[in-house]
Scaffold this motif. Structure first.
Motif, mmCIF file in Angstrom:
data_model
loop_
_atom_site.group_PDB
_atom_site.id
_atom_site.type_symbol
_atom_site.label_atom_id
_atom_site.label_comp_id
_atom_site.label_asym_id
_atom_site.label_seq_id
_atom_site.Cartn_x
_atom_site.Cartn_y
_atom_site.Cartn_z
ATOM 1 N N TYR A 81 -4.335 5.972 -9.401
ATOM 2 C CA TYR A 81 -5.486 6.583 -8.736
ATOM 3 C C TYR A 81 -5.741 5.837 -7.446
ATOM 4 C CZ TYR A 81 -6.201 8.582 -13.347
ATOM 5 O OH TYR A 81 -6.025 9.244 -14.521
ATOM 6 N N SER A 127 -15.614 13.814 -3.903
ATOM 7 C CA SER A 127 -15.256 13.782 -2.483
ATOM 8 C C SER A 127 -16.520 13.962 -1.650
ATOM 9 C CB SER A 127 -14.233 14.877 -2.145
ATOM 10 O OG SER A 127 -14.774 16.163 -2.380
ATOM 11 N N SER A 130 -12.435 10.423 -0.680
ATOM 12 C CA SER A 130 -11.966 11.240 -1.800
ATOM 13 C C SER A 130 -11.193 10.362 -2.779
ATOM 14 C CB SER A 130 -11.082 12.401 -1.319
ATOM 15 O OG SER A 130 -9.933 11.917 -0.665
ATOM 16 N N ARG A 131 -11.291 10.714 -4.038
ATOM 17 C CA ARG A 131 -10.518 10.037 -5.083
ATOM 18 C C ARG A 131 -9.355 10.951 -5.432
ATOM 19 N NH1 ARG A 131 -10.972 9.134 -11.156
ATOM 20 N NH2 ARG A 131 -9.961 7.122 -11.421
ATOM 21 N N ARG A 132 -8.155 10.364 -5.548
ATOM 22 C CA ARG A 132 -6.945 11.152 -5.768
ATOM 23 C C ARG A 132 -6.142 10.593 -6.929
ATOM 24 N NH1 ARG A 132 -5.393 11.069 0.620
ATOM 25 N NH2 ARG A 132 -7.178 12.278 1.304
ATOM 26 N N ASN A 140 -8.612 5.547 -4.070
ATOM 27 C CA ASN A 140 -9.843 5.905 -3.390
ATOM 28 C C ASN A 140 -9.524 5.886 -1.911
ATOM 29 O OD1 ASN A 140 -11.851 6.127 -5.573
ATOM 30 N ND2 ASN A 140 -11.203 4.025 -5.962
ATOM 31 N N SER A 141 -9.601 7.028 -1.267
ATOM 32 C CA SER A 141 -9.207 7.160 0.127
ATOM 33 C C SER A 141 -10.455 7.256 1.010
ATOM 34 C CB SER A 141 -8.358 8.416 0.291
ATOM 35 O OG SER A 141 -8.066 8.659 1.642
ATOM 36 N N PHE A 148 -12.929 13.460 -9.923
ATOM 37 C CA PHE A 148 -12.492 13.203 -8.560
ATOM 38 C C PHE A 148 -13.555 13.677 -7.568
ATOM 39 C CE2 PHE A 148 -8.927 13.691 -11.350
ATOM 40 C CZ PHE A 148 -8.169 12.566 -11.049
ATOM 41 N N GLN A 152 -2.063 10.331 -8.526
ATOM 42 C CA GLN A 152 -0.618 10.458 -8.305
ATOM 43 C C GLN A 152 0.043 10.354 -9.675
ATOM 44 O OE1 GLN A 152 1.124 10.962 -5.346
ATOM 45 N NE2 GLN A 152 2.911 11.143 -6.626
#
Length: 175
Positions: free
Chosen positions: A167, A116, A134-136, A169-170, A114, A138
């Motif tokens: 996943y 960022s 950032s990669r998150r 990508n924000s 992940f 859930q």
């Protein structure tokens, strides 16, 4: 239902000059949920008898280990922070239904990276541009993974142990 949770974490910060620093850390999460679920019915005013479709015992354990490192600095009016986190998730589901044909033992394990990046540019005092990535992850909650049937006169819900995390990508831009 019985739940046990343990959490351990350690962080380290190393200043590098006046404007920079390096941070690192680890985190360990452990959760164990034991569910006993039973639905009984009375037939012709006799003793209560269990409904096999809705009676089960579940042992659910989730272990998450993570480690991260990030570097933060500033060059003139440009501030930046770059980071990387690695996570490993291990889930054990042991579902024992009163129905012999509905026993489920499932193990799930996945590891992810992940990254960022956070950038800021100060145009003037109180005015700046921000650009973040950032990669998150859930993860599905245990309720959605355990295949027990909940009893309700109007609806029927059954968890799915084959569910996987999602996943995202924000990206964020701000002024």
């Amino acid at each position: 239902s019985e739940s046990t949770t343990y959490l351990g974490k350690a962080d380290y910060e190393l200043p590098l000059g006046e404007l920079s620093k390096f941070e690192a850390g680890v985190r360990l999460d452990y959760t164990q949920n034991d569910y006993d679920y039973a639905v009984n019915e009375s037939r012709n005013n006799s003793a209560f008898l269990p409904l096999a479709d809705f009676t089960s015992k579940t042992l659910y354990a989730e272990k998450i280990g993570a480690a991260y490192g990030q570097f933060k600095s500033k060059i003139g009016d440009l501030g930046y922070q770059l980071g990387l986190r690695v996570e490993n998730t291990n889930i054990d589901i042991d579902f024992r239904s009163a129905r012999q044909d509905k026993q489920v033992q499932k193990q799930k394990e996945y590891t992810g990276l992940f990254p960022s990046a956070f950038l800021s540019y100060e145009m003037s005092k109180g005015s700046q541009f921000l650009l973040n990535y950032s990669r998150r992850i859930q993860r599905p909650r245990s309720f959605f993974l355990v295949p027990f049937n909940s009893y309700n006169t109007r609806s029927l819900f059954e968890g799915n142990p084959a569910l996987n995390p999602t996943y995202e990508n924000s990206f964020e831009f701000g002024y």
